[in-house]
Design an enzyme around this catalytic site. Structure first.
Site, PDB file in Angstrom:
ATOM      1  CG  ASP A  11      -1.424   1.394   1.369  1.00  0.00           C
ATOM      2  OD1 ASP A  11      -2.430   1.300   0.753  1.00  0.00           O
ATOM      3  OD2 ASP A  11      -1.115   2.024   2.977  1.00  0.00           O
ATOM      4  CG  ASP A  25      -1.842   7.618   0.717  1.00  0.00           C
ATOM      5  OD1 ASP A  25      -0.541   8.623  -0.039  1.00  0.00           O
ATOM      6  OD2 ASP A  25      -2.078   7.730  -0.573  1.00  0.00           O
TER       7      ASP A  25
END
Length: 433
Positions: free
Chosen positions: A275, A277
């Site tokens: 991922d 953020d």
């Protein structure tokens, strides 16, 4: 009769209570509890009817240590689970305490004498056993249990804690729990493991974002001679629902970066996913700007800026540098899967290449927008997936990948749920930085 009267009068004077009548037993003179009494009361040692033996399922206790005791709603916290993983074997029920109790009353004896907890009154062997059972996530619990409950038992400290150790080692119960870690069990099957129908009760944790119930605490009932007894007690607060499976949570795994590298060792090349953020980049600054300018519903205009210029204000996380450098050294295949929407122009890929010294072949960025990441994780054959949000972990699990939790920084303004260890996933220690 005069001596009996004087003893009773002396007791009532010391207690500061004029409403107690007296009743004689062979052991001592016990006060009769006024009808309607509730909560803890100070009485004489031995003046009770039965024991409640309580045990914790520590894998749940550490998760739910943010429980609101008024509403019964739990707020998960990983800190205690990290301590638990590092200090004890969490695949067994652990003792909470042995509590003298009263029949036909909402009151219960507590703090019956001022006798302090004294380790000098406990044998070295028993101290060792207690040290294995009472963990760092329940500090000073043995002292609290003795002062609040043990002083009412009319037992010595040696006898009181010996009884707790013996009850905690009931083999049938511990074997049932151990064999069902990480599984759902039927309420009646759990009851059967504990003996007769009315010999036990169970407390479950329930969470606002989950419809399951999780075993957290058990109660068993014994007479003064520690023989099992059946009791029809009023429904206890936060009791497990009988018509719903009870999940016995498996322990979470907390590893340092060094230990994680050793665990992977020199295994064959992997395909891994990240991922972005709050996992790779601490991107709260640009998101903070966006929410203040556009409100909580971020428009396409913001995402176009985010995927180009605003990421200049995102900070690379140290854990991401370490992980990406490690996987590059192994020549693993790396993908980035982000919930950001895809925009006509993006410089995020180039920023990742420059920031983390990645090769162009390594930096594969996939924008899923509002779509679940499961399909992409599965389609790319990702074996390990790193993420901060609960949805990252559940997507990896659904895709049959191994989820690895990267902790979210404490000052992140991300609104999605992030509960490290909640799904029994591997959690990287100090990964919030």
């Amino acid at each position: 009769m005069l001596n009996k009267f004087l003893l009773s009068l002396l007791f009532l004077t010391l207690q500061g209570c004029n409403n107690y009548a007296e009743v004689t037993t062979k052991e001592t003179i016990c006060p009769i509890i006024p009808e309607g009494s509730s909560g803890g009361i100070k009485t004489l040692p031995g003046c009770f009817d039965y024991y409640v033996f309580s045990q914790f399922w520590l894998n749940e206790l550490c998760i739910s240590d943010g429980r609101d005791m008024e509403t019964g709603v739990d707020e998960p916290s990983a800190d205690s689970c990290e301590i638990l993983y590092q200090t004890t074997n969490s695949n067994a029920l652990a003792p909470h305490g042995l509590w003298p109790n009263l029949k036909n009353s909402s009151a219960y004896p507590e703090f019956c004498t001022d006798a302090p907890f004294d380790v000098g009154k406990i044998s070295e062997d028993l101290r060792h056993k207690l040290g294995l059972l009472y963990t760092d996530i329940t500090p000073n619990l043995e002292s609290h249990e003795w002062r609040k409950h043990g002083t009412c038992s009319n037992k010595t400290q040696q006898d009181y804690f010996n009884t707790i150790v013996a009850l905690n080692s009931q083999q049938k119960i511990q074997s049932f729990i151990k064999n069902n870690v990480g599984r759902d069990v039927a309420y009646q099957d759990l009851k059967a493991a504990f003996g007769d129908v009315n010999h036990s009760e169970f407390i479950c944790a329930k969470y606002s974002f989950d419809d399951k119930q999780y075993l957290m605490q058990t109660y068993q009932y014994f007479d003064k001679q520690i023989n099992p007894i059946n009791l029809n007690v009023p429904k206890i607060k936060n009791a497990c629902e009988q018509n719903k499976p009870i999940h016995i949570r498996k322990p979470s795994k907390f590893l340092t970066m060094d230990d994680f590298k050793k665990a992977l060792g020199s295994s064959s090349k992997l395909t891994v996913g990240f991922d972005i953020d709050d996992t790779v980049l601490f991107s709260t600054p640009p998101f903070y700007y966006g929410v203040n300018k556009y409100g909580s519903e971020l428009p396409n205009e913001f995402w176009q800026q985010m995927n180009t210029v605003l990421d200049a204000f995102s900070l690379p996380k140290k854990i991401a540098r370490d992980l990406l450098s490690f996987h590059q050294s192994r020549k693993d295949k790396i993908y980035f899967i982000t919930a950001r929407p895809k925009t006509e122009v993006e410089t995020l890929t180039q920023r990742l290449i420059k920031t983390f010294s990645l090769s162009k072949e390594t930096a594969n960025v996939i924008f899923t927008g509002d779509d679940d990441k499961t399909q992409e994780i599965k389609a790319k054959g990702i074996q390990y997936y790193y993420g901060d949000a609960d949805t990252d972990i559940t997507s990896a699990l659904r895709a049959s990948a191994i989820p690895v939790r990267v902790k979210r920084n404490a000052i992140s303004d991300a609104e999605s749920n992030s509960n490290p260890g909640y799904f029994g996933e591997l959690v990287l220690i100090d990964s919030e930085y």
